[in-house]
Design a protein around this motif. Structure first.
Motif: not given
Length: 217
Positions: A150-151, A166-167, A172-175
């Motif tokens: 997501s963003g 940054c990421f 479980s997740r990546l922003i």
């Protein structure tokens, strides 16, 4: 990939690029978030500061460079690609032509964001979210989301006294960070982000190279 940081999420091998884009080699897919094209025009239209109106061109130049660097065959834009409806509808003809050229020969997906007007007069798929392999792509992270990319939050962290986009990555997740030139950011220690990310989360900071460090809380 030189300058990128490789990792796995939901069994998929991904690379966080130093530019703030995400590369999925197996799918030949480039993912970017929060382009906010037309932001300077919207700010001026609403009576704000008269910012130099070049951010759309700078953002697209960087996107075109990334697309060429990885030879992407698919692109996912994770929402807030345009700063509002009027910005989307009022893009200069040259910008529209540029976007059409970037889309040519590629599978292009626009994920809806909170700023986005919905489908606009550009090609590609217009989706609320998208599932591919073990991953689900959406604009705003959901509590308990698994394999989620997501963003929305425009995360940033401070490194040696310098603010870096940054990421944010956990099990479980990546922003993703915001890709647009004039986009601001939310510190990773903000409760909105520290409450989403699990213990042991990483911040993958952008710059000349992508580097991982413990997420500042």
């Amino acid at each position: 990939m030189t300058g990128g940081y490789g990792f796995t999420l939901a069994g998929e091998t991904l690379v966080a690029l130093a530019s703030g884009a995400l590369w999925w080699p197996e799918r030949e897919m480039l993912v970017v978030s929060d382009l906010h094209l037309g932001k300077s025009e919207r700010i001026a239209r609403l009576g704000g500061a008269a910012l130099p109106p070049y951010e759309t061109y700078d953002t697209l130049e960087r996107l075109e460079a990334d697309l060429g660097r990885v030879s992407a065959r698919a692109v996912v834009c994770l929402g807030d690609s345009f700063d509002d409806r009027a910005a989307a509808e009022g893009l200069p003809e040259g910008v529209v032509d540029w976007l059409v050229r970037l889309q040519a020969g590629r599978r292009w997906s626009w994920i809806e964001g909170n700023h986005d007007p919905g489908p606009v007069a550009l090609g590609g798929a217009h989706l609320a979210d998208m599932v591919a392999g073990g991953l689900v792509f959406r604009h705003i992270a959901t509590p308990g989301g698994a394999g989620e990319v997501s963003g929305h939050y425009h995360p940033k962290a401070r490194v040696a006294g310098v603010s870096r986009r940054c990421f944010l990555l956990d099990r479980s997740r990546l922003i993703l960070p915001a890709y647009g030139t004039y986009t601001g950011g939310l510190w990773s220690h903000d409760p909105a982000l520290s409450g989403l990310m699990a213990d042991g989360a990483l911040a993958i900071v952008t710059g000349r190279v992508a580097r991982a460090m413990p997420m500042p809380r």
